[in-house]
Design an enzyme around this catalytic site. Structure first.
Site, short mmCIF file in Angstrom:
data_model
loop_
_atom_site.label_atom_id
_atom_site.label_comp_id
_atom_site.label_asym_id
_atom_site.label_seq_id
_atom_site.Cartn_x
_atom_site.Cartn_y
_atom_site.Cartn_z
N TYR A 133 -11.97 4.49 -15.88
CA TYR A 133 -12.04 3.43 -14.86
C TYR A 133 -12.70 2.18 -15.45
O TYR A 133 -12.19 1.06 -15.28
CB TYR A 133 -12.84 3.96 -13.67
CG TYR A 133 -13.05 3.00 -12.52
CD1 TYR A 133 -12.01 2.66 -11.67
CD2 TYR A 133 -14.31 2.46 -12.26
CE1 TYR A 133 -12.21 1.80 -10.60
CE2 TYR A 133 -14.53 1.61 -11.19
CZ TYR A 133 -13.46 1.28 -10.36
OH TYR A 133 -13.68 0.43 -9.29
N LYS A 145 -10.78 -1.38 -15.83
CA LYS A 145 -11.28 -2.59 -15.17
C LYS A 145 -11.64 -3.66 -16.20
O LYS A 145 -11.44 -4.86 -15.95
CB LYS A 145 -12.49 -2.25 -14.29
CG LYS A 145 -12.14 -1.40 -13.06
CD LYS A 145 -11.12 -2.06 -12.17
CE LYS A 145 -11.05 -1.44 -10.78
NZ LYS A 145 -10.00 -2.02 -9.93
N ASP A 189 0.87 -1.19 0.00
CA ASP A 189 0.00 0.00 0.00
C ASP A 189 0.90 1.23 0.00
O ASP A 189 1.97 1.21 0.58
CB ASP A 189 -0.91 0.02 1.24
CG ASP A 189 -2.16 0.85 1.02
OD1 ASP A 189 -3.26 0.27 0.97
OD2 ASP A 189 -2.05 2.09 0.87
N1 LIG Z 1 -15.72 -0.24 -2.87
C1 LIG Z 1 -16.44 -0.49 -3.95
O1 LIG Z 1 -17.66 -0.25 -3.98
C2 LIG Z 1 -15.79 -1.11 -5.17
C3 LIG Z 1 -16.61 -1.50 -6.24
C4 LIG Z 1 -16.01 -2.07 -7.36
C5 LIG Z 1 -14.63 -2.25 -7.42
N2 LIG Z 1 -13.87 -1.85 -6.37
C6 LIG Z 1 -12.43 -2.04 -6.47
O2 LIG Z 1 -11.95 -2.72 -5.34
C7 LIG Z 1 -10.64 -2.27 -5.01
C8 LIG Z 1 -10.60 -1.81 -3.56
O3 LIG Z 1 -11.62 -0.85 -3.36
P1 LIG Z 1 -11.80 -0.11 -1.96
O4 LIG Z 1 -13.16 0.48 -1.98
O5 LIG Z 1 -11.40 -0.99 -0.85
O6 LIG Z 1 -10.71 1.08 -2.15
P2 LIG Z 1 -10.18 2.11 -1.07
O7 LIG Z 1 -9.93 3.39 -1.82
O8 LIG Z 1 -11.05 2.16 0.12
O9 LIG Z 1 -8.77 1.48 -0.62
C9 LIG Z 1 -7.78 1.31 -1.57
C10 LIG Z 1 -6.46 1.04 -0.87
O10 LIG Z 1 -5.47 0.95 -1.89
C11 LIG Z 1 -4.41 1.85 -1.65
N3 LIG Z 1 -3.96 2.32 -2.96
C12 LIG Z 1 -4.66 3.06 -3.85
N4 LIG Z 1 -3.91 3.28 -4.94
C13 LIG Z 1 -2.72 2.66 -4.73
C14 LIG Z 1 -1.54 2.55 -5.50
N5 LIG Z 1 -1.43 3.15 -6.69
N6 LIG Z 1 -0.50 1.83 -5.01
C15 LIG Z 1 -0.59 1.25 -3.78
N7 LIG Z 1 -1.70 1.35 -3.00
C16 LIG Z 1 -2.74 2.05 -3.47
C17 LIG Z 1 -5.00 2.95 -0.79
O11 LIG Z 1 -4.01 3.59 0.01
C18 LIG Z 1 -6.02 2.18 0.05
O12 LIG Z 1 -5.42 1.64 1.22
C19 LIG Z 1 -10.30 -1.18 -6.02
O13 LIG Z 1 -9.56 -1.74 -7.08
C20 LIG Z 1 -11.65 -0.73 -6.51
O14 LIG Z 1 -11.61 -0.18 -7.80
C21 LIG Z 1 -14.40 -1.28 -5.25
#
Ligand SMILES: NC(=O)c1ccc[n+]([C@@H]2O[C@H](COP(=O)([O-])OP(=O)(O)OC[C@H]3O[C@@H](n4cnc5c(N)ncnc54)[C@H](O)[C@@H]3O)[C@@H](O)[C@H]2O)c1
Length: 250
Positions: free
Chosen positions: A161, A165, A38
């Site tokens: 995005y 994806k 992270d």
């Molecule tokens: N939460 C949702 O509703 C949802 C829906 C569909 C897809 N997703 C996907 O699931 C994954 C996680 O989502 P989330 O909601 O837990 O995200 P979030 O933003 O809450 O957490 C993401 C984590 O990744 C870290 N991070 C972000 N960019 C980074 C990088 N370039 N290098 C290293 N660390 C990095 C951040 O510091 C954070 O700890 C993502 O890929 C997101 O696109 C989430």
């Protein structure tokens, strides 16, 4: 009693909070050592401490998945320490919302488009290329990419995005063809609306009376399911409470 993943090592990107953290903890509870990648040092360290408290090894890889050189260096250090990497979960990601730059595609800046593609898709390329030599050498591995239903349904103000994806789904299928001979499976999990930072949403899905959003555990359970499977590859499992089925007329 021996745990299912004892002696195995998992690398989870974006493991500092929410979905990634839940996945990292789920691997640790199953006995695996975990590399917590992270770019937020404090969140990474907190996850490492929670994992170590479970009695398995953990290592923080504090870097941006866009930084190919650092990812390769951390993976080399992890292989040195744990001997191998068995599981990679490419979870770090997000939309232009991370930059407060959500906008119509026609107005999107080149730097924002690059940021979203580099974070979600190229980040997964870097991490996968970094771990594959270790997986190929041991003829075992699982790569699980966290995509989104945006890849299959689209998402307003997030063309970049949705494209990134969708790229992860295509990547998973093509890579699955190349590495199956080494018993390496490559799959995607595509979440719908999932609770983030404790915030709960309703009226988004077909689940329950309130049509509630999913939880990080719903995603972690699916990732662990795929980690256990040796004969599912090139698949995309949608975990969205039916959201991608279309509008609810209840
Ligand atoms: N939460 C949702 O509703 C949802 C829906 C569909 C897809 N997703 C996907 O699931 C994954 C996680 O989502 P989330 O909601 O837990 O995200 P979030 O933003 O809450 O957490 C993401 C984590 O990744 C870290 N991070 C972000 N960019 C980074 C990088 N370039 N290098 C290293 N660390 C990095 C951040 O510091 C954070 O700890 C993502 O890929 C997101 O696109 C989430």
């Amino acid at each position: 009693m021996m745990k299912q993943f004892e002696g195995r090592t998992a690398m989870v990107t974006g493991a500092g909070k929410n979905i990634g953290k839940e996945i990292a903890l789920a691997f640790a509870k199953s006995g695996a050592n975990v590399i917590v990648c992270d770019y937020n040092p404090q969140n990474a360290e907190e996850t490492v401490q929670e994992i170590e408290a479970l009695g398995v090894g953990a290592m923080a890889a504090v870097c941006d998945v866009r930084d190919r050189e650092k990812i390769f260096a951390y993976v080399a250090a992890a292989v040195e320490r744990f001997g191998k990497i068995d599981f990679l979960v490419n979870n770090a990601g997000g939309s232009a919302g991370l930059l407060n730059k959500l906008t119509r595609f026609v107005d999107a800046e080149q730097s924002t488009l690059d940021f979203v593609i580099d974070t979600n898709l190229k980040g997964a390329f870097h991490c996968s290329q970094a771990v594959l030599p270790s997986m190929i050498a041991q003829k075992y591995g699982k790569i699980i990419n966290i995509s989104s239903i945006a890849a299959i349904c689209g998402l307003y103000d997030r063309v970049d995005y949705a494209a990134a994806k969708a790229g992860m789904i295509g990547m998973s299928k093509a890579l699955a063809m190349e590495v199956g001979e080494f018993n390496i499976c490559v799959n995607c999990v595509s979440p719908g609306a999932i609770e983030r930072d404790g915030a709960k949403w309703a009226h988004m899905t077909y689940m329950g009376e309130d049509g509630h959003a999913g939880t990080p555990k719903d995603i972690a359970d699916t990732v662990l399911f795929l980690a256990y499977q040796d004969y599912i590859t090139g698949e995309n499992i949608v975990v969205d409470g039916g959201r991608s089925l279309g509008p609810s007329h209840r």
